[in-house]
Design an enzyme around this catalytic site. Structure first.
Site, mmCIF file in Angstrom:
data_model
loop_
_atom_site.group_PDB
_atom_site.id
_atom_site.type_symbol
_atom_site.label_atom_id
_atom_site.label_comp_id
_atom_site.label_asym_id
_atom_site.label_seq_id
_atom_site.Cartn_x
_atom_site.Cartn_y
_atom_site.Cartn_z
ATOM 1 N N ASN A 68 -50.662 -1.412 -14.726
ATOM 2 C CA ASN A 68 -50.842 -2.754 -15.278
ATOM 3 C C ASN A 68 -49.508 -3.271 -15.805
ATOM 4 O O ASN A 68 -48.691 -2.513 -16.357
ATOM 5 C CB ASN A 68 -51.944 -2.797 -16.336
ATOM 6 C CG ASN A 68 -51.718 -1.844 -17.500
ATOM 7 O OD1 ASN A 68 -51.151 -0.764 -17.339
ATOM 8 N ND2 ASN A 68 -52.178 -2.237 -18.672
ATOM 9 N N ILE A 69 -49.287 -4.557 -15.608
ATOM 10 C CA ILE A 69 -48.039 -5.205 -16.029
ATOM 11 C C ILE A 69 -48.433 -6.458 -16.807
ATOM 12 O O ILE A 69 -48.982 -7.402 -16.226
ATOM 13 C CB ILE A 69 -47.161 -5.567 -14.810
ATOM 14 C CG1 ILE A 69 -46.893 -4.324 -13.952
ATOM 15 C CG2 ILE A 69 -45.853 -6.205 -15.277
ATOM 16 C CD1 ILE A 69 -46.254 -4.619 -12.596
ATOM 17 N N GLU A 70 -48.193 -6.420 -18.117
ATOM 18 C CA GLU A 70 -48.636 -7.512 -18.977
ATOM 19 C C GLU A 70 -47.547 -8.572 -19.130
ATOM 20 O O GLU A 70 -46.413 -8.395 -18.697
ATOM 21 C CB GLU A 70 -49.067 -6.937 -20.336
ATOM 22 C CG GLU A 70 -50.239 -5.986 -20.157
ATOM 23 C CD GLU A 70 -50.836 -5.481 -21.460
ATOM 24 O OE1 GLU A 70 -50.209 -5.639 -22.530
ATOM 25 O OE2 GLU A 70 -51.951 -4.920 -21.394
ATOM 26 N N CYS A 107 -53.577 -6.233 -13.281
ATOM 27 C CA CYS A 107 -54.156 -4.895 -13.448
ATOM 28 C C CYS A 107 -53.493 -3.896 -12.494
ATOM 29 O O CYS A 107 -52.926 -4.275 -11.454
ATOM 30 C CB CYS A 107 -55.643 -4.923 -13.136
ATOM 31 S SG CYS A 107 -56.641 -5.877 -14.286
ATOM 32 N N GLU A 118 -54.912 -1.811 -10.473
ATOM 33 C CA GLU A 118 -55.551 -1.770 -9.148
ATOM 34 C C GLU A 118 -54.991 -2.854 -8.236
ATOM 35 O O GLU A 118 -54.696 -2.625 -7.064
ATOM 36 C CB GLU A 118 -57.069 -1.970 -9.276
ATOM 37 C CG GLU A 118 -57.765 -0.920 -10.120
ATOM 38 C CD GLU A 118 -57.890 -1.314 -11.595
ATOM 39 O OE1 GLU A 118 -56.914 -1.831 -12.169
ATOM 40 O OE2 GLU A 118 -58.971 -1.087 -12.155
ATOM 41 N N CYS A 172 -62.038 -3.844 -13.411
ATOM 42 C CA CYS A 172 -62.567 -5.124 -13.905
ATOM 43 C C CYS A 172 -63.157 -5.925 -12.739
ATOM 44 O O CYS A 172 -62.960 -5.610 -11.565
ATOM 45 C CB CYS A 172 -61.472 -5.911 -14.625
ATOM 46 S SG CYS A 172 -60.337 -6.771 -13.514
ATOM 47 N N CYS A 199 -60.639 -7.295 -10.132
ATOM 48 C CA CYS A 199 -60.158 -6.268 -9.198
ATOM 49 C C CYS A 199 -61.242 -5.881 -8.195
ATOM 50 O O CYS A 199 -60.943 -5.619 -7.021
ATOM 51 C CB CYS A 199 -59.664 -5.047 -9.971
ATOM 52 S SG CYS A 199 -58.107 -5.348 -10.839
HETATM 53 N N1 THU Z 1 -56.535 -3.431 -16.874
HETATM 54 C C1 THU Z 1 -56.266 -2.831 -15.689
HETATM 55 O O1 THU Z 1 -55.113 -2.530 -15.377
HETATM 56 N N2 THU Z 1 -57.303 -2.597 -14.844
HETATM 57 C C2 THU Z 1 -58.593 -2.930 -15.091
HETATM 58 O O2 THU Z 1 -59.449 -2.782 -14.229
HETATM 59 C C3 THU Z 1 -58.969 -3.453 -16.410
HETATM 60 C C4 THU Z 1 -57.853 -3.823 -17.310
HETATM 61 C C5 THU Z 1 -55.419 -3.701 -17.806
HETATM 62 C C6 THU Z 1 -55.130 -5.162 -18.028
HETATM 63 C C7 THU Z 1 -54.472 -5.139 -19.380
HETATM 64 O O3 THU Z 1 -53.087 -4.911 -19.193
HETATM 65 C C8 THU Z 1 -55.080 -3.934 -20.084
HETATM 66 O O4 THU Z 1 -55.704 -3.163 -19.075
HETATM 67 C C9 THU Z 1 -56.094 -4.296 -21.148
HETATM 68 O O5 THU Z 1 -57.062 -5.155 -20.654
#
Ligand code: THU
Length: 133
Positions: free
Chosen positions: A42-44, A53, A55, A93, A96
């Site tokens: 994940n890259i915010e 996300c 995935e 999620c 995804c």
């Molecule tokens: N996140 C994912 O990488 N995959 C998911 O299926 C659910 C959420 C990440 C997004 C965000 O950076 C962190 O988890 C918290 O929501």
């Protein structure tokens, strides 16, 4: 490539997570039908909306490299401050799941958990009656 091996690759991908806002780190590893592997984290983003996300990072990396045929994905997630041995299953999620439905068959496998203890789902189980054109 076993589910446990794929999950271990997801743990390694999780170490690259950029998650200074949620402090929740996710890793994924995508297995292509030809055996190629694409991992992602994940890259915010400070604006939140651009966050991606793990995935989708893995799937988009693969699609952008010309891959369209996928067999399975492994996903691991957990707070940044826990030991890798303490990771619990993380489930993909809704966004995804919809992206998986764009490229993957209903029989696509999704492994959630750790190499030692994981759950296995098909995409059809996690996204029944999915939207498509
Ligand atoms: N996140 C994912 O990488 N995959 C998911 O299926 C659910 C959420 C990440 C997004 C965000 O950076 C962190 O988890 C918290 O929501």
């Amino acid at each position: 490539m076993t589910a446990a091996e794929l999950l271990q690759k997801a743990i390694e991908a999780r170490r690259q997570s950029y998650s200074p806002y949620s402090h929740y780190q996710v890793g994924a590893c995508l297995l292509c039908a030809d055996g190629a592997l694409y991992s992602g984290c994940n890259i915010e983003n400070a604006a939140f909306g651009p966050t991606i996300c793990a995935e989708r990072t893995a799937i988009f990396k693969a699609v952008s490299e010309g891959k369209r045929d996928f067999s399975a994905i492994a996903i691991v997630g957990g707070p940044e401050n826990i030991e890798e041995s303490q990771l619990k299953p993380a489930y993909p999620c809704g966004v995804c799941r919809q992206v998986m439905a764009e490229f993957c068959s209903p029989n696509f496998r999704i492994y959630c958990g750790t190499p030692g203890e994981y759950e296995e789902f098909t995409l059809a189980e996690l996204l029944p009656k999915s939207f498509g054109l």
